[in-house]
Design a protein around this motif. Structure first.
Motif, short mmCIF file in Angstrom:
data_model
loop_
_atom_site.label_atom_id
_atom_site.label_comp_id
_atom_site.label_asym_id
_atom_site.label_seq_id
_atom_site.Cartn_x
_atom_site.Cartn_y
_atom_site.Cartn_z
N ILE A 51 0.55 7.90 10.09
CA ILE A 51 0.39 7.27 11.39
C ILE A 51 -0.19 5.88 11.18
O ILE A 51 -1.29 5.73 10.66
N LEU A 52 0.59 4.88 11.56
CA LEU A 52 0.16 3.48 11.51
C LEU A 52 -0.16 3.00 12.91
O LEU A 52 0.41 3.48 13.89
N ILE A 178 -2.83 22.67 6.22
CA ILE A 178 -2.66 21.34 6.80
C ILE A 178 -3.78 20.45 6.28
O ILE A 178 -4.94 20.86 6.25
N MET A 179 -3.42 19.23 5.85
CA MET A 179 -4.42 18.24 5.43
C MET A 179 -4.36 17.05 6.35
O MET A 179 -3.29 16.57 6.72
N ILE A 180 -5.54 16.56 6.71
CA ILE A 180 -5.65 15.33 7.50
C ILE A 180 -6.45 14.33 6.68
O ILE A 180 -7.58 14.59 6.28
N TYR A 181 -5.83 13.18 6.42
CA TYR A 181 -6.46 12.12 5.65
C TYR A 181 -6.76 10.94 6.57
O TYR A 181 -5.86 10.37 7.17
N ASP A 182 -8.04 10.59 6.68
CA ASP A 182 -8.44 9.47 7.52
C ASP A 182 -8.76 8.28 6.62
O ASP A 182 -9.79 8.26 5.94
N ILE A 212 -1.11 14.87 7.72
CA ILE A 212 -1.11 13.69 8.58
C ILE A 212 -2.05 12.69 7.93
O ILE A 212 -3.22 13.01 7.64
N ILE A 213 -1.55 11.49 7.68
CA ILE A 213 -2.30 10.47 6.97
C ILE A 213 -2.46 9.25 7.89
O ILE A 213 -1.47 8.63 8.26
N ILE A 214 -3.69 8.96 8.25
CA ILE A 214 -3.99 7.77 9.05
C ILE A 214 -4.39 6.67 8.08
O ILE A 214 -5.33 6.84 7.29
N THR A 215 -3.70 5.55 8.11
CA THR A 215 -4.01 4.50 7.15
C THR A 215 -3.59 3.13 7.67
O THR A 215 -2.66 3.00 8.46
N HIS A 216 -4.33 2.10 7.21
CA HIS A 216 -3.92 0.71 7.39
C HIS A 216 -3.29 0.17 6.11
O HIS A 216 -2.75 -0.93 6.10
N ALA A 221 0.83 4.04 2.72
CA ALA A 221 1.89 4.51 3.61
C ALA A 221 3.22 4.62 2.88
O ALA A 221 3.96 5.59 3.05
N LYS A 222 3.52 3.64 2.07
CA LYS A 222 4.81 3.60 1.36
C LYS A 222 4.97 4.78 0.40
O LYS A 222 6.03 5.42 0.35
#
Length: 259
Positions: A51-52, A178-182, A212-216, A221-222
């Motif tokens: 998620i960007l 499920i893994m969530i990465y902030d 779900i990976i939240i990242t800037h 992301a790539k």
């Protein structure tokens, strides 16, 4: 007495043909501020979704809604085909036990050793574990992130990258589905960030986690994503592979990739 092999075996997320996670027209406001404005997306089992979005676009609120820490105003969220808003607290806690978090800061308890940090999390999720089972779980989790030697260190003795790895070990110790990465690479130098990216990739391959990976971080992301969604003003602005989004000619999307 439970063994580490059958940890959490009393509850497994349902095996369904459709998506493991689904948001349907989810809305969430804080006062007059509409943070989520009818977002809809799906995550397949075994998929890494990135998620960007810029600050305030609703990324973190999306995750809080997913685990029931924030109640949604409208719409529905499904995990394993079950609407989580219809679950009572006991049922919701069973679902939460199958979700691992890697927080941006690592979120370790500073007054506890690495061993104690991991044991605390494990015992919080699973009561009546033997000392042997706890030790087995800790050593296996540390082995998964390549930090077995850090077991009796304090967080203050660890580098930022090591703390992030320990945070990941703590998430993995409960054997999540499920893994969530902030922001998993936030605040890390380039070399250490690449190591975390490789860990995320290897965890998916080894454990078939749905993430779900939240990242800037566009590099993160790539190389970690199977698919990317971009949030703008609480809506899903674009969805696709990283490559398709990177090559999009929309000026607002292109701004993400400008140096």
């Amino acid at each position: 007495m439970k063994t580490y092999e059958n940890l959490n075996a009393e509850f497994t997320l349902p095996q369904i043909n459709g998506p493991l996670i689904e948001f349907k027209n989810v809305c969430k406001s804080y006062g007059n501020n509409k943070v989520l404005d009818g977002i809809s997306f799906q995550v397949k089992k075994g998929e890494n979704l990135v998620i960007l979005g810029r600050s305030g676009s609703g990324k973190s609120v999306t995750v809080k809604c997913l685990v029931g820490l924030t109640k949604i105003d409208e719409g529905e969220i499904y995990i394993g085909g079950k609407a989580i808003t219809s679950l009572n607290e006991e049922e919701l806690n069973k679902v939460r036990k199958k979700i691992g978090f890697l927080f941006q800061s690592g979120a370790l308890y500073d007054s506890m050793t690495v061993r104690q940090n991991l044991a605390f999390t494990l015992q919080h999720h699973n009561k009546n574990l033997s000392e042997e089972t706890i030790y087995q779980a800790i050593t296996e989790a540390l082995s998964n992130v390549g930090l077995e030697e850090a077991i009796d260190k304090m967080p203050s003795e660890l580098s930022g990258g090591m703390r992030k790895r320990i945070g990941l070990a703590r998430a993995l110790i409960i054997k999540p589905e499920i893994m969530i990465y902030d922001e998993p690479t936030g605040g890390l130098d380039t070399i250490t960030a690449k190591e975390i990216i490789e860990l995320i990739r290897s965890i998916k391959q080894k454990f078939n986690t749905t993430s779900i990976i939240i990242t800037h971080d566009l590099l993160c992301a790539k190389y970690t994503s199977d698919r990317v969604i971009v949030l703008k003003d609480g809506k899903v602005n674009m969805e696709g592979t990283y490559q398709s989004i990177e090559s999009n000619m929309d000026s607002w999307i292109k701004s993400f990739f400008e140096k």
